[in-house]
Write a protein that holds these residues in place. Structure first.
Motif, mmCIF file in Angstrom:
data_model
loop_
_atom_site.group_PDB
_atom_site.id
_atom_site.type_symbol
_atom_site.label_atom_id
_atom_site.label_comp_id
_atom_site.label_asym_id
_atom_site.label_seq_id
_atom_site.Cartn_x
_atom_site.Cartn_y
_atom_site.Cartn_z
ATOM 1 N N GLY A 13 1.606 -2.390 3.019
ATOM 2 C CA GLY A 13 1.153 -1.739 1.806
ATOM 3 C C GLY A 13 2.140 -0.685 1.347
ATOM 4 N N LEU A 14 3.416 -1.011 1.386
ATOM 5 C CA LEU A 14 4.476 -0.076 1.011
ATOM 6 C C LEU A 14 4.865 -0.329 -0.438
ATOM 7 N N LEU A 15 4.653 0.647 -1.296
ATOM 8 C CA LEU A 15 4.984 0.512 -2.707
ATOM 9 C C LEU A 15 6.351 1.128 -2.988
ATOM 10 N N GLY A 16 7.210 0.370 -3.651
ATOM 11 C CA GLY A 16 8.518 0.916 -3.967
ATOM 12 C C GLY A 16 9.264 0.149 -5.029
ATOM 13 N N VAL A 17 8.840 -1.096 -5.315
ATOM 14 C CA VAL A 17 9.485 -1.903 -6.346
ATOM 15 C C VAL A 17 8.642 -1.853 -7.612
ATOM 16 N N TYR A 18 9.311 -1.549 -8.724
ATOM 17 C CA TYR A 18 8.668 -1.521 -10.036
ATOM 18 C C TYR A 18 9.182 -2.722 -10.838
ATOM 19 N N TYR A 19 8.278 -3.668 -11.050
ATOM 20 C CA TYR A 19 8.600 -4.960 -11.664
ATOM 21 C C TYR A 19 8.285 -4.899 -13.153
ATOM 22 N N ARG A 20 9.314 -5.069 -13.960
ATOM 23 C CA ARG A 20 9.170 -4.923 -15.406
ATOM 24 C C ARG A 20 8.761 -6.264 -16.022
#
Length: 326
Positions: free
Chosen positions: A205-212
């Motif tokens: 549950g590691l958030l770090g990529v922002y997908y456009r």
């Protein structure tokens, strides 16, 4: 010794590349390398990447003389990568500061073949968290056992290559490269191959990529013939899965996913150019006839009425050999 190789293809993303590169600078480490693949961009992307080659620590710039598409660009990066671990990022997406060091630390701790992570989907100003469809987090699992059940979303449906990190032994085993030349759905045969043939994985549950999402130049927004590569991609999934020792268990999932994607494209056929729409109908009808008919019948019986009716009409359609050209 390079610990992490980050492979980032770029194609005509001059408006987004500066944000992508800025986020990479916030994830540098002396043992990280960033392989920037310019897939023969025709806008100002090459000049932006030339500056990044000078200013971004660990940057390695590779240029294609011809546009090959995302799968081919990623393969170029894999072939140049020197890291113990590899990961991907698209040239119009971005990262949270310090995300890659956290991802590497998790990989060091778990020691598995690959890790899948959650991500943030960005459409305009809206943000939505999308999670790996795997309930057990932070423990090493058998990837083959995460393919099923057929009637629920599973890890093979979460195909984003950039939502994870991969051990070099997958490259050595021939499992990390993408099918050359696929313009869309390139991650579908890839994720199925990983789950069938790799030995271990974990979900975090590691958030770090922002997908456009919603980028005008993205193939997901363009209704041209390149979109039809999803047929080639899923034909490959079916063909390879049919050769698997557990094909009888796995094929219903593969066929169901193929049918769902096919029905999705047919349901929004008005966005395609007229000639491409005709090809979509013809090629989809031929694809349905190639599928194992007993499995297909079971899948359509279990689908919702609207999608099943759409596919049944197409299944009755006479087909002729047609060629998709790019």
């Amino acid at each position: 010794m390079v610990k992490l190789s980050v492979i980032v293809p770029f194609y005509n993303v001059q408006h987004y590349a500066p944000d992508t590169l800025k986020s990479l600078r916030a994830n540098t480490r002396e043992d990280f390398e960033f392989i920037l693949v310019d897939d023969c961009s025709r806008d100002e992307t090459p000049e932006i990447l030339a500056r990044a080659e000078r200013e971004l620590p660990g940057a390695v710039l590779v240029r294609h003389e011809q546009n090959g598409g995302l799968a081919t660009a990623r393969n170029t990066g894999i072939d140049r990568a020197r890291g113990e671990y590899l990961t991907f990022l698209d040239g119009d997406d971005w990262l949270a500061p310090g995300y890659y060091p956290q991802l590497v630390a998790a990989m060091d701790e778990l020691g598995c073949d690959f890790i899948r992570t959650d991500h943030v989907q960005c459409t305009g100003r809206s943000r939505a968290v999308h999670r790996v469809p795997q309930g057990r987090r932070g423990v090493v699992l058998n990837p083959r056992e995460a393919i099923l059940p057929a009637d629920r979303s599973t890890s093979v449906d979460y195909a984003y290559a950039w939502a994870g990190i991969y051990h070099r032994r997958l490259v050595d085993r021939g499992l990390l490269h993408f099918t050359h030349g696929l313009r869309t759905a390139e991650d579908r045969p890839w994720i199925w191959k990983l789950h069938r043939e790799a030995e271990s994985f974990a979900a975090l549950g590691l958030l770090g990529v922002y997908y456009r999402r919603g980028v005008a130049s993205s193939l997901t927004q363009i209704g041209d013939v390149r979109q039809l590569d999803f047929l080639r991609a899923f034909d490959q999934v079916i063909e390879e899965t049919a050769r698997d020792p557990e094909a009888d268990k796995l094929l219903p999932k593969a066929v169901r996913t193929y049918c769902a994607i096919m029905a999705h494209h047919l349901g929004s056929i008005e966005r395609f150019e007229p000639a491409v729409a005709r090809q979509l109908r013809s090629l989809s009808a031929a694809a349905l006839k190639r599928l194992p008919q007993d499995v297909l019948a079971q899948v359509m019986d279990s689908m919702d009425a609207q999608r099943a009716a759409r596919l049944r009409r197409l299944r009755r359609r006479p087909t002729a050999a047609r060629t998709v050209t790019v």
